[in-house]
Structures are given as C-alpha cells and as structure tokens.
Motif scaffolding. Structure first.
Motif, PDB file in Angstrom:
ATOM      1  N   ARG A  40     -18.975  15.292 -35.473  1.00 50.60           N
ATOM      2  CA  ARG A  40     -20.202  15.621 -36.186  1.00 50.60           C
ATOM      3  C   ARG A  40     -20.343  17.190 -35.865  1.00 50.60           C
ATOM      4  O   ARG A  40     -21.042  17.962 -36.655  1.00 50.60           O
ATOM      5  N   THR A  41     -20.018  17.729 -34.872  1.00 49.25           N
ATOM      6  CA  THR A  41     -20.143  19.286 -34.727  1.00 49.25           C
ATOM      7  C   THR A  41     -19.474  20.053 -35.646  1.00 49.25           C
ATOM      8  O   THR A  41     -19.923  21.273 -36.179  1.00 49.25           O
ATOM      9  N   LEU A  42     -18.345  19.529 -35.867  1.00 47.25           N
ATOM     10  CA  LEU A  42     -17.406  20.197 -37.145  1.00 47.25           C
ATOM     11  C   LEU A  42     -18.017  20.122 -38.229  1.00 47.25           C
ATOM     12  O   LEU A  42     -17.936  21.138 -39.332  1.00 47.25           O
ATOM     13  N   THR A  43     -18.389  18.945 -38.832  1.00 46.27           N
ATOM     14  CA  THR A  43     -18.608  18.587 -40.483  1.00 46.27           C
ATOM     15  C   THR A  43     -19.938  17.775 -40.749  1.00 46.27           C
ATOM     16  O   THR A  43     -20.084  17.690 -41.715  1.00 46.27           O
ATOM     17  N   GLY A  44     -20.836  17.866 -39.501  1.00 51.57           N
ATOM     18  CA  GLY A  44     -22.052  17.297 -39.805  1.00 51.57           C
ATOM     19  C   GLY A  44     -23.244  18.180 -40.489  1.00 51.57           C
ATOM     20  O   GLY A  44     -22.718  19.458 -40.425  1.00 51.57           O
ATOM     21  N   ALA A  45     -24.098  17.770 -40.868  1.00 53.56           N
ATOM     22  CA  ALA A  45     -25.090  18.597 -41.842  1.00 53.56           C
ATOM     23  C   ALA A  45     -25.873  19.388 -40.970  1.00 53.56           C
ATOM     24  O   ALA A  45     -26.216  20.410 -41.271  1.00 53.56           O
ATOM     25  N   HIS A  46     -26.057  19.142 -39.631  1.00 47.84           N
ATOM     26  CA  HIS A  46     -26.822  20.160 -38.565  1.00 47.84           C
ATOM     27  C   HIS A  46     -25.752  21.098 -38.142  1.00 47.84           C
ATOM     28  O   HIS A  46     -24.852  20.419 -37.194  1.00 47.84           O
ATOM     29  N   ARG A  47     -25.691  22.329 -38.393  1.00 44.22           N
ATOM     30  CA  ARG A  47     -24.638  23.258 -38.079  1.00 44.22           C
ATOM     31  C   ARG A  47     -25.075  24.096 -36.912  1.00 44.22           C
ATOM     32  O   ARG A  47     -26.432  24.577 -36.773  1.00 44.22           O
ATOM     33  N   THR A  48     -24.154  24.796 -36.377  1.00 40.01           N
ATOM     34  CA  THR A  48     -24.309  25.729 -35.333  1.00 40.01           C
ATOM     35  C   THR A  48     -23.087  26.549 -35.674  1.00 40.01           C
ATOM     36  O   THR A  48     -22.189  26.683 -36.162  1.00 40.01           O
ATOM     37  N   ASP A  49     -23.523  27.943 -34.778  1.00 44.86           N
ATOM     38  CA  ASP A  49     -22.625  29.022 -34.974  1.00 44.86           C
ATOM     39  C   ASP A  49     -21.179  28.465 -34.513  1.00 44.86           C
ATOM     40  O   ASP A  49     -20.056  28.982 -35.092  1.00 44.86           O
ATOM     41  N   LYS A  50     -21.331  27.925 -33.245  1.00 45.60           N
ATOM     42  CA  LYS A  50     -20.086  27.576 -32.767  1.00 45.60           C
ATOM     43  C   LYS A  50     -19.118  26.634 -33.791  1.00 45.60           C
ATOM     44  O   LYS A  50     -18.010  26.643 -33.824  1.00 45.60           O
ATOM     45  N   GLY A  51     -19.908  25.729 -34.233  1.00 46.50           N
ATOM     46  CA  GLY A  51     -19.456  24.583 -35.336  1.00 46.50           C
ATOM     47  C   GLY A  51     -18.526  25.150 -36.360  1.00 46.50           C
ATOM     48  O   GLY A  51     -17.591  24.828 -36.685  1.00 46.50           O
ATOM     49  N   ASN A  52     -19.483  26.339 -36.727  1.00 44.46           N
ATOM     50  CA  ASN A  52     -19.031  26.809 -37.991  1.00 44.46           C
ATOM     51  C   ASN A  52     -17.742  27.866 -37.727  1.00 44.46           C
ATOM     52  O   ASN A  52     -16.596  27.777 -38.668  1.00 44.46           O
ATOM     53  N   ARG A  53     -17.535  28.218 -36.538  1.00 44.53           N
ATOM     54  CA  ARG A  53     -16.408  29.127 -36.063  1.00 44.53           C
ATOM     55  C   ARG A  53     -15.041  28.228 -36.017  1.00 44.53           C
ATOM     56  O   ARG A  53     -14.070  28.459 -36.253  1.00 44.53           O
ATOM     57  N   MET A  54     -15.466  27.021 -35.249  1.00 45.04           N
ATOM     58  CA  MET A  54     -14.494  26.217 -35.159  1.00 45.04           C
ATOM     59  C   MET A  54     -13.827  25.744 -36.276  1.00 45.04           C
ATOM     60  O   MET A  54     -12.594  25.403 -36.364  1.00 45.04           O
ATOM     61  N   LEU A  55     -14.692  25.133 -37.019  1.00 47.49           N
ATOM     62  CA  LEU A  55     -14.163  24.670 -38.324  1.00 47.49           C
ATOM     63  C   LEU A  55     -13.437  25.652 -39.260  1.00 47.49           C
ATOM     64  O   LEU A  55     -12.486  25.317 -39.917  1.00 47.49           O
ATOM     65  N   GLY A  56     -14.005  26.891 -39.269  1.00 48.09           N
ATOM     66  CA  GLY A  56     -13.081  27.858 -39.864  1.00 48.09           C
ATOM     67  C   GLY A  56     -11.761  28.152 -39.445  1.00 48.09           C
ATOM     68  O   GLY A  56     -10.803  28.272 -40.057  1.00 48.09           O
ATOM     69  N   LEU A  57     -11.627  28.164 -38.096  1.00 51.15           N
ATOM     70  CA  LEU A  57     -10.168  28.125 -37.356  1.00 51.15           C
ATOM     71  C   LEU A  57      -9.479  27.257 -37.880  1.00 51.15           C
ATOM     72  O   LEU A  57      -8.207  27.287 -38.279  1.00 51.15           O
ATOM     73  N   VAL A  58      -9.888  25.890 -37.737  1.00 51.18           N
ATOM     74  CA  VAL A  58      -9.310  24.830 -38.216  1.00 51.18           C
ATOM     75  C   VAL A  58      -8.494  24.944 -39.826  1.00 51.18           C
ATOM     76  O   VAL A  58      -7.513  24.729 -40.026  1.00 51.18           O
ATOM     77  N   LEU A  59      -9.583  25.295 -40.546  1.00 47.89           N
ATOM     78  CA  LEU A  59      -9.326  25.152 -42.105  1.00 47.89           C
ATOM     79  C   LEU A  59      -8.534  26.535 -42.228  1.00 47.89           C
ATOM     80  O   LEU A  59      -7.758  26.396 -43.439  1.00 47.89           O
ATOM     81  N   ALA A  60      -8.644  27.551 -41.538  1.00 41.65           N
ATOM     82  CA  ALA A  60      -7.417  28.622 -41.793  1.00 41.65           C
ATOM     83  C   ALA A  60      -6.173  28.241 -41.528  1.00 41.65           C
ATOM     84  O   ALA A  60      -5.225  28.511 -42.322  1.00 41.65           O
ATOM     85  N   PHE A  61      -6.039  27.415 -40.393  1.00 38.13           N
ATOM     86  CA  PHE A  61      -4.616  26.847 -40.161  1.00 38.13           C
ATOM     87  C   PHE A  61      -4.027  25.937 -41.584  1.00 38.13           C
ATOM     88  O   PHE A  61      -3.032  26.071 -41.743  1.00 38.13           O
ATOM     89  N   VAL A  62      -5.213  25.134 -41.816  1.00 37.94           N
ATOM     90  CA  VAL A  62      -4.747  24.345 -43.014  1.00 37.94           C
ATOM     91  C   VAL A  62      -4.414  24.944 -44.116  1.00 37.94           C
ATOM     92  O   VAL A  62      -3.404  24.632 -45.109  1.00 37.94           O
ATOM     93  N   ALA A  63      -5.210  25.916 -44.491  1.00 36.79           N
ATOM     94  CA  ALA A  63      -4.863  26.725 -45.741  1.00 36.79           C
ATOM     95  C   ALA A  63      -3.652  27.477 -45.464  1.00 36.79           C
ATOM     96  O   ALA A  63      -2.711  27.637 -46.486  1.00 36.79           O
ATOM     97  N   GLY A  64      -3.307  28.107 -44.371  1.00 38.82           N
ATOM     98  CA  GLY A  64      -1.915  28.829 -44.274  1.00 38.82           C
ATOM     99  C   GLY A  64      -0.798  27.780 -44.332  1.00 38.82           C
ATOM    100  O   GLY A  64       0.199  28.084 -44.944  1.00 38.82           O
ATOM    101  N   ALA A  65      -0.947  26.758 -43.875  1.00 37.49           N
ATOM    102  CA  ALA A  65       0.132  25.645 -43.897  1.00 37.49           C
ATOM    103  C   ALA A  65       0.234  24.969 -45.559  1.00 37.49           C
ATOM    104  O   ALA A  65       1.522  24.961 -45.882  1.00 37.49           O
ATOM    105  N   SER A  66      -0.889  24.826 -46.104  1.00 32.34           N
ATOM    106  CA  SER A  66      -0.808  24.488 -47.513  1.00 32.34           C
ATOM    107  C   SER A  66      -0.236  25.587 -48.348  1.00 32.34           C
ATOM    108  O   SER A  66       0.622  25.271 -49.313  1.00 32.34           O
ATOM    109  N   ASN A  67      -0.651  26.597 -48.077  1.00 27.69           N
ATOM    110  CA  ASN A  67      -0.204  27.761 -48.806  1.00 27.69           C
ATOM    111  C   ASN A  67       1.223  28.001 -48.928  1.00 27.69           C
ATOM    112  O   ASN A  67       2.165  28.222 -49.791  1.00 27.69           O
TER     113      ASN A  67
END
Length: 253
Positions: free
Chosen positions: A7-34
């Motif tokens: 919920r912290t990563l992908t829930g509707a109620h956001r925090t800066d910490k959650g945004n940063r954590m999700l951004g880091l995870v998705l950067a890894f996924v994007a790099g791997a997919s690319n």
C-alpha cells in the motif's frame, strides 16, 4: 507488513518516501526490460528521442520502412502513457485504492505474457515492426506515465537523459563557491536529497540493465517473469482492497 508495504508503494494515499521507493523499483524494472528487450530485437524501446531522430534520418535517406517502424514504436509508447492516464483517472473518479496499482498490474501481465510467448512475438509482425517492439514500447510508456503522475513529473524511470541532466545541475550547485553571500545574493545550495534520489535512479537503471541482459542471455524471454511477479506483489494489496470492498458492497446490498 507485506500488505502495508504494498500500500505504501502503490496505494492511492502517497508519501514522498513511497514515491521514491517506487521510482527506484521501477527504474530497475525499466533498465531490465530495456536491456533484455535490446538483446531480443536489437532495439532500445524506452529511448523515444533516439527513435524520433532515426525516423528523421531514415526519411531523408529514403528508408521509409524504417521510418514507419519508428513511428509504430512511438505510437505504442504514447498509447501506453494514454492507458495509464485513463486507468488513473477512472480509479480516481470511482474512489479506488488501486489508483496507481492498476497500471502496474497491467504492466506485470504484459511482462508475464512476454516471458511466456516472447519468441513468437519477435517473429510476428505488427504495425511495421515486430509485436515485441510494440509491446515493450507500450510498457515503457505505461510505466513512465505512471511514475510521472505519481510524482507530479518529479521522477522519471524509463530514460536517463533527464536524470543525468538533473544530476549535473545539482552537482553544479553543490560545488558552487559561495564567497559573496548577501541578503540580495543568497547561498547557492544543492538539494542533497534530490541528488541522492537521482543517483539511485541512475544506478538502479544500470543494475536492472545488467540483470536484464544477463537474464535474457542465460534464460531467454522467461527472464521477464520475475519482474512481472515483483510488480504483481507490489500492486496486490490496493487491488485486493478494492475487490474486498466491492464484495462487501454486493453482499450487504
């Protein structure tokens, strides 16, 4: 705890910490997919600047087929971004907890399908290019639009040019020599928190690229399945919350 983390990563109620954590995870996924996608089709699918430039070159050189291929990839990227906007706004209008999780679940499903039937997609031709290129470009657009909306355009995960530019800007401020500071000339200060985030995004994109290239080299298309499972796990709790709420509404009505 895992559900709360989701919920912290992908829930509707956001925090800066959650945004940063999700951004880091998705950067890894994007790099791997690319990187994995490049080994599959010999083309990067997150780099719209390069694709648009190659279209201009190919148009001048008379390589109209390659020009149309570039257009197809860009169209799929844009369609992916539009899909995220549609899903996010739909969820907002219906007050769903999975406002941001829906796009991740769709991305996970597409990566899972790519891992299972990727070899067939590479051979099959779509709109001037293979379905693999179209699918990966769509996924990149889907993901980039998601993190853009979540962070109010502060975080990008599918391309590194902007990240490196921002790192350079912050480094320029970090090493600026404040020798004449006055009330009219305030100190030039770097945003160290932002600089740390930018460095983390670039590093994880690179590490994701290494993992994606190695995984594809060793295991082929199925190497995207772990990425799909990770995204599913991260997006599961908000989606389950919505399903549970709908169930109780139906049950009590």
């Amino acid at each position: 705890m895992p559900a709360n983390f989701s919920r912290t990563l992908t829930g509707a109620h956001r925090t800066d910490k959650g945004n940063r954590m999700l951004g880091l995870v998705l950067a890894f996924v994007a790099g791997a997919s690319n990187a994995g996608g490049f080994l599959a089709v010999h083309q990067y699918t997150s780099h719209m600047t390069g694709i648009l430039s190659s279209m201009a070159d190919n148009l001048v050189l008379g390589a109209y087929g390659l020009c149309l291929a570039g257009f197809s990839a860009i169209a799929c990227f844009v369609l992916g971004a539009a899909t995220t906007a549609f899903l996010v706004n739909y969820a907002r209008r219906h007050a769903l907890s999975s406002e941001y999780a829906l796009s991740l679940l769709l991305e996970a499903a597409l990566l899972l399908g790519f891992g299972i039937v990727g070899a067939f997609l590479t051979e099959a031709r779509g709109l001037f290019v293979s379905f693999t290129v179209m699918l990966l470009a769509y996924i990149m657009g889907l993901q980039n639009a998601l993190i853009t909306k979540i962070s109010n355009a502060q975080i990008r995960t599918t391309h590194v040019t902007g990240i490196m530019t921002d790192i350079g800007i912050e480094l320029g401020k970090l090493f600026y020599w404040n020798i004449d500071t006055t009330a009219e000339k305030p100190r030039v200060l770097a945003d160290r928190s932002k600089l740390t985030l930018l460095g983390g995004l670039a590093l994880l994109f690179f590490l994701g690229g290494v993992a994606g290239a190695y995984g594809f080299k060793q295991f082929g298309y199925v190497s995207t399945v772990p990425l799909a499972l990770v995204l599913t796990a991260f997006a599961s709790a908000p989606a389950f919350d919505d399903l549970l709420r709908v169930f109780w509404q139906k049950f009590l009505s």
